[in-house]
Design a protein around this motif. Structure first.
Motif, PDB file in Angstrom:
ATOM      1  N   VAL A 140      -7.743  71.837 -52.028  1.00  0.00           N
ATOM      2  CA  VAL A 140      -6.937  72.031 -53.157  1.00  0.00           C
ATOM      3  C   VAL A 140      -7.048  70.904 -54.250  1.00  0.00           C
ATOM      4  O   VAL A 140      -7.150  69.677 -53.858  1.00  0.00           O
ATOM      5  CB  VAL A 140      -5.431  71.896 -52.666  1.00  0.00           C
ATOM      6  N   ALA A 141      -7.172  71.584 -55.327  1.00  0.00           N
ATOM      7  CA  ALA A 141      -7.362  70.699 -56.570  1.00  0.00           C
ATOM      8  C   ALA A 141      -6.400  71.139 -57.700  1.00  0.00           C
ATOM      9  O   ALA A 141      -5.690  72.230 -57.858  1.00  0.00           O
ATOM     10  CB  ALA A 141      -8.793  70.944 -56.930  1.00  0.00           C
ATOM     11  N   ARG A 142      -6.039  70.205 -58.679  1.00  0.00           N
ATOM     12  CA  ARG A 142      -5.271  70.359 -59.743  1.00  0.00           C
ATOM     13  C   ARG A 142      -6.235  70.457 -61.069  1.00  0.00           C
ATOM     14  O   ARG A 142      -7.186  69.731 -61.078  1.00  0.00           O
ATOM     15  CB  ARG A 142      -4.320  69.229 -59.993  1.00  0.00           C
ATOM     16  N   ILE A 143      -5.998  71.493 -61.717  1.00  0.00           N
ATOM     17  CA  ILE A 143      -6.938  71.831 -62.956  1.00  0.00           C
ATOM     18  C   ILE A 143      -5.983  71.734 -64.136  1.00  0.00           C
ATOM     19  O   ILE A 143      -4.989  72.411 -64.150  1.00  0.00           O
ATOM     20  CB  ILE A 143      -7.607  73.177 -62.701  1.00  0.00           C
ATOM     21  N   ASP A 144      -6.493  70.861 -65.198  1.00  0.00           N
ATOM     22  CA  ASP A 144      -5.703  70.846 -66.243  1.00  0.00           C
ATOM     23  C   ASP A 144      -6.527  71.081 -67.473  1.00  0.00           C
ATOM     24  O   ASP A 144      -7.710  70.897 -67.559  1.00  0.00           O
ATOM     25  CB  ASP A 144      -5.238  69.342 -66.525  1.00  0.00           C
ATOM     26  N   GLY A 145      -5.694  71.570 -68.761  1.00  0.00           N
ATOM     27  CA  GLY A 145      -6.637  71.806 -69.919  1.00  0.00           C
ATOM     28  C   GLY A 145      -5.908  73.240 -70.369  1.00  0.00           C
ATOM     29  O   GLY A 145      -5.654  74.117 -69.434  1.00  0.00           O
ATOM     30  N   ASP A 147      -7.921  74.938 -72.865  1.00  0.00           N
ATOM     31  CA  ASP A 147      -9.263  75.619 -73.266  1.00  0.00           C
ATOM     32  C   ASP A 147     -10.026  75.969 -72.048  1.00  0.00           C
ATOM     33  O   ASP A 147     -10.534  75.099 -71.214  1.00  0.00           O
ATOM     34  CB  ASP A 147      -9.997  74.736 -74.127  1.00  0.00           C
ATOM     35  N   PRO A 148     -10.284  77.296 -71.660  1.00  0.00           N
ATOM     36  CA  PRO A 148     -11.040  77.442 -70.508  1.00  0.00           C
ATOM     37  C   PRO A 148     -12.340  76.829 -70.371  1.00  0.00           C
ATOM     38  O   PRO A 148     -12.899  76.741 -69.619  1.00  0.00           O
ATOM     39  CB  PRO A 148     -11.200  79.062 -70.562  1.00  0.00           C
ATOM     40  N   ALA A 149     -13.003  76.525 -71.518  1.00  0.00           N
ATOM     41  CA  ALA A 149     -14.291  75.960 -71.653  1.00  0.00           C
ATOM     42  C   ALA A 149     -14.200  74.392 -71.556  1.00  0.00           C
ATOM     43  O   ALA A 149     -15.142  73.789 -71.533  1.00  0.00           O
ATOM     44  CB  ALA A 149     -14.997  76.334 -72.963  1.00  0.00           C
ATOM     45  N   ALA A 150     -13.113  73.700 -71.518  1.00  0.00           N
ATOM     46  CA  ALA A 150     -12.830  72.344 -71.291  1.00  0.00           C
ATOM     47  C   ALA A 150     -11.956  72.079 -70.328  1.00  0.00           C
ATOM     48  O   ALA A 150     -11.100  70.999 -70.535  1.00  0.00           O
ATOM     49  CB  ALA A 150     -12.588  71.879 -72.661  1.00  0.00           C
ATOM     50  N   LEU A 151     -11.961  72.458 -69.070  1.00  0.00           N
ATOM     51  CA  LEU A 151     -11.116  72.290 -68.063  1.00  0.00           C
ATOM     52  C   LEU A 151     -11.550  70.959 -67.220  1.00  0.00           C
ATOM     53  O   LEU A 151     -12.687  70.907 -67.266  1.00  0.00           O
ATOM     54  CB  LEU A 151     -10.830  73.374 -67.028  1.00  0.00           C
ATOM     55  N   THR A 152     -10.645  70.356 -66.892  1.00  0.00           N
ATOM     56  CA  THR A 152     -10.891  69.101 -65.942  1.00  0.00           C
ATOM     57  C   THR A 152     -10.101  69.145 -64.717  1.00  0.00           C
ATOM     58  O   THR A 152      -8.950  70.031 -64.647  1.00  0.00           O
ATOM     59  CB  THR A 152     -10.524  67.713 -66.407  1.00  0.00           C
ATOM     60  N   GLY A 153     -10.390  68.787 -63.631  1.00  0.00           N
ATOM     61  CA  GLY A 153      -9.861  68.648 -62.422  1.00  0.00           C
ATOM     62  C   GLY A 153      -9.906  67.618 -61.448  1.00  0.00           C
ATOM     63  O   GLY A 153     -10.843  66.633 -61.744  1.00  0.00           O
ATOM     64  N   SER A 154      -9.027  67.396 -60.386  1.00  0.00           N
ATOM     65  CA  SER A 154      -9.158  66.376 -59.448  1.00  0.00           C
ATOM     66  C   SER A 154      -8.757  66.866 -58.013  1.00  0.00           C
ATOM     67  O   SER A 154      -7.843  67.692 -57.843  1.00  0.00           O
ATOM     68  CB  SER A 154      -8.260  65.379 -59.831  1.00  0.00           C
ATOM     69  N   ASN A 155      -9.242  66.475 -57.156  1.00  0.00           N
ATOM     70  CA  ASN A 155      -8.965  66.825 -55.879  1.00  0.00           C
ATOM     71  C   ASN A 155      -7.735  66.240 -55.264  1.00  0.00           C
ATOM     72  O   ASN A 155      -7.187  65.042 -55.791  1.00  0.00           O
ATOM     73  CB  ASN A 155     -10.059  66.381 -54.616  1.00  0.00           C
ATOM     74  N   LEU A 156      -7.013  67.057 -54.485  1.00  0.00           N
ATOM     75  CA  LEU A 156      -5.571  66.584 -53.896  1.00  0.00           C
ATOM     76  C   LEU A 156      -5.471  66.569 -52.236  1.00  0.00           C
ATOM     77  O   LEU A 156      -4.797  65.539 -51.878  1.00  0.00           O
ATOM     78  CB  LEU A 156      -4.640  67.748 -54.356  1.00  0.00           C
ATOM     79  N   ALA A 157      -6.092  67.539 -51.863  1.00  0.00           N
ATOM     80  CA  ALA A 157      -6.145  67.164 -50.246  1.00  0.00           C
ATOM     81  C   ALA A 157      -7.256  68.297 -49.843  1.00  0.00           C
ATOM     82  O   ALA A 157      -7.725  69.127 -50.499  1.00  0.00           O
ATOM     83  CB  ALA A 157      -4.615  67.983 -49.769  1.00  0.00           C
TER      84      ALA A 157
END
Length: 605
Positions: A140-145, A147-157
């Motif tokens: 599972v990850a959180r995705i922020d942003g 603009d669909p072309a400039a999304l960032t994400g980080s893993n959670l579990a």
């Protein structure tokens, strides 16, 4: 260590170039499990056009029509066990490849938009957004942003931090659906057989701390015995705010998450619906299943027993029944793990499904139907090329709906173009454009103008090897597109759709460039028109073609013909004929529909 690379992505919608940008993707050596999961083959195997007799060649010869009437009959038979076509949307078109990508590794990515404005998504078979971490079957990850072309994400579990495997061995965990109730997250995860061909159990896990920790009943799964074991939830916007009711709506299919290539379980052809109070999502006894309608055929009824449910959608069509390549995917069912999103600006529900080489979209005014066909897009069986490919586990994240709801972003993935992970093996999207049906007649008088120059025109065909149909109405008869797609098909068709009715009584076509293995017609082209979401055959005796049609390769190189018939009022027109050559395909250069002065238009089908 996994390096980053840039890939040139080109996509088309309705024949128009959407974007050409350098996009970063993760490069990784695919695991053996990933290679097996989707039946990927080498580029040579996928793209080689062997001149000798190929698998399916004999079947192709057996299916070749000998007359225009037989051609139209076989084409109509392909949609006999399908829901009706949409009358709500006038046109729908999708890019031939994903256009936005993320620095991530994995597939599936069911997601929800939380009240805190973040997207939470679950991946399968990869490392997620931490490209230096190891392979996991679920994360599972959180995705922020915005603009669909400039999304960032980080893993959670990942993995056991989310849910255990229910079977002692031989299965893999796969995320199938996610819903945000405010900032509380619920994730549906299935136990999928190691060969990816049956899903016996599924359960729903819950997180109240933004996806870091998850809770569930460890004693037993919520669903088993291959029933409702691929589960996803209706997406009602940020935190579920677009749904004023007390329920969460969940969709499910039986047997497997898509066609079972080994036939271990029946292929899914029915989509089921359940509802559950938002406060009791993990209480199996609180679930109610759609069981049909009351006598008014409008009000839904609900039952607690899963045995009493009835499908909200049935589609018995098969994708590419006969293929020229050895592939487990031919003749696949087309109801698969996808998503249902409420398009609030349009007050419509969209279901996004897929089969190995196609996307299949449906629309409905309510969660329970009536569901109607919106769009089927064939990317050809040779769809690992960067400029054109399909995608599995298709969803529409509600965060990226346009303000008017007419453009949605479809998230889907592709695996694998060996030896590296596919450009779309991450959270990646492409645009789907809609235009609603309007009243009135677009061309109220017979002026003989080319109706394909209407700016709202969307060119259509069974497929396009080039990934674009722009050649059909560019005014240049020297170009050529073809529908070589690996299918041993009985009919080729080329045409246009509009969001408004047009009056038409003539179609002028110029064929394209034939090749040694196909690119021409073997039966006389005839015209069909679309009304009320369905294609209708103009009585063949009422159609004339000039000059006299000559079938075969020798007469199919940029030859021009005009088909004339009594005027029809329609929002689509196409020409249909049986394709020729060892690989049964046709080519086209230009298609020009007109209304020339003559008799009054025909109103009935």
């Amino acid at each position: 260590m996994r390096a980053s690379r840039s890939v040139l992505a080109v996509a088309f919608v309705a024949g128009a170039l959407i974007t050409t940008v350098a996009l970063p993707t993760a490069t990784a050596e695919p695991s053996a499990e990933r290679r097996v999961s989707h039946g990927a083959s080498t580029d040579k195997e996928q793209h080689g056009r062997t001149p000798s007799r190929l698998p399916g060649q004999q079947r192709a010869e057996q299916q070749r029509p000998s007359s225009p009437a037989e051609t139209t009959r076989l084409l109509a038979a392909e949609s006999e066990d399908a829901p009706p076509g949409s009358t709500w949307a006038g046109t729908a078109s999708i890019a031939s490849a994903n256009t936005t990508f993320t620095e991530a590794d994995g597939d599936l990515w069911p997601s929800c938009w939380a009240k805190n404005d973040s997207i939470y998504a679950a991946w399968g078979d990869g490392a997620g957004f931490d490209l230096d971490s190891g392979f996991v079957d679920v994360g599972v990850a959180r995705i922020d942003g915005d603009d669909p072309a400039a999304l960032t994400g980080s893993n959670l579990a990942t993995a056991d931090e989310i849910v255990k495997r229910w079977a002692p061995s031989g299965t893999t965990r796969k995320p199938t659906g996610m819903v945000c109730v405010g900032d509380t997250l619920y994730l549906a995860v299935q136990d999928l057989a190691g060969n990816f061909n049956k899903a016996e159990q599924a359960t729903i896990v819950k997180s109240t701390d933004g996806g870091k920790t998850w809770t569930y009943d460890h004693d037993k799964p919520m669903f088993d015995d291959h029933q409702f074991t691929t589960v996803w939830f209706a997406d009602f916007g940020r935190g579920g705010a677009w749904d004023p009711t007390k329920y969460v709506y969940a969709y499910g299919i039986d047997g497997n998450w898509r066609n079972s290539t080994t036939d271990e379980v029946p292929d899914p052809q029915d989509l089921y619906l359940a509802r559950v109070p938002k406060t009791k999502i993990q209480q199996r006894s609180a679930w109610q299943f759609f069981a049909g309608f009351r006598r008014d055929q409008v009000t839904p009824t609900w039952e607690k027993s899963i045995k009493d449910r009835v499908p909200v959608l049935h589609d018995g069509r098969r994708d590419i029944p006969r293929s020229f390549i050895d592939a487990d995917w031919q003749n696949s069912s087309i109801i698969s793990q996808g998503g249902v999103t409420y398009d609030k600006p349009l007050n419509r529900y969209l279901y996004t499904s897929w089969s190995e080489w196609e996307h299949h979209f449906y629309e409905s005014p309510t969660p329970w139907g009536p569901w109607k066909r919106l769009l089927d897009h064939n990317y050809t069986v040779y769809d690992t090329a960067p400029q054109q490919y399909a995608g599995y586990a298709a969803t529409v994240p509600s965060k990226f709906l346009s303000d008017d709801g007419l453009t949605v972003m479809v998230q889907s993935n592709r695996c694998c173009s060996l030896p590296n992970a596919h450009v779309a093996y991450n959270f990646s999207m492409r645009p789907l454009a809609l235009d609603l049906h309007a009243g009135g007649i677009a061309n109220p008088s017979p002026d003989g103008s080319n109706l394909a120059t209407d700016p709202s025109t969307v060119a259509v065909s069974d497929s396009s090897r080039q990934g674009s149909l722009a050649e059909l109405n560019d005014g240049d008869v020297s170009g050529s597109v073809d529908d070589f797609d690996g299918e041993a098909k009985s009919a080729s068709w080329w045409g246009y759709t509009w969001p408004q009715d047009h009056v038409i009584n003539q179609v002028t076509l110029t064929t394209g460039t034939p090749a040694d293995d196909g690119g021409w017609f073997i039966t006389r082209p005839t015209a069909e028109y679309r009304r009320d979401g369905e294609w209708h055959t103009i009585p063949i005796p009422q159609q004339t073609i000039t000059p006299a049609f000559e079938p075969g390769k020798d007469f199919g190189d940029h030859a021009t013909y005009t088909i004339t018939f009594d005027p029809v009022t329609a929002d689509g027109i196409r020409i249909v004929a049986a394709p020729g050559g060892d690989h049964t395909y046709s080519s086209m250069s230009e298609l020009e529909p007109t209304w020339t002065p003559g008799p009054e238009p025909v109103e009935g089908p």
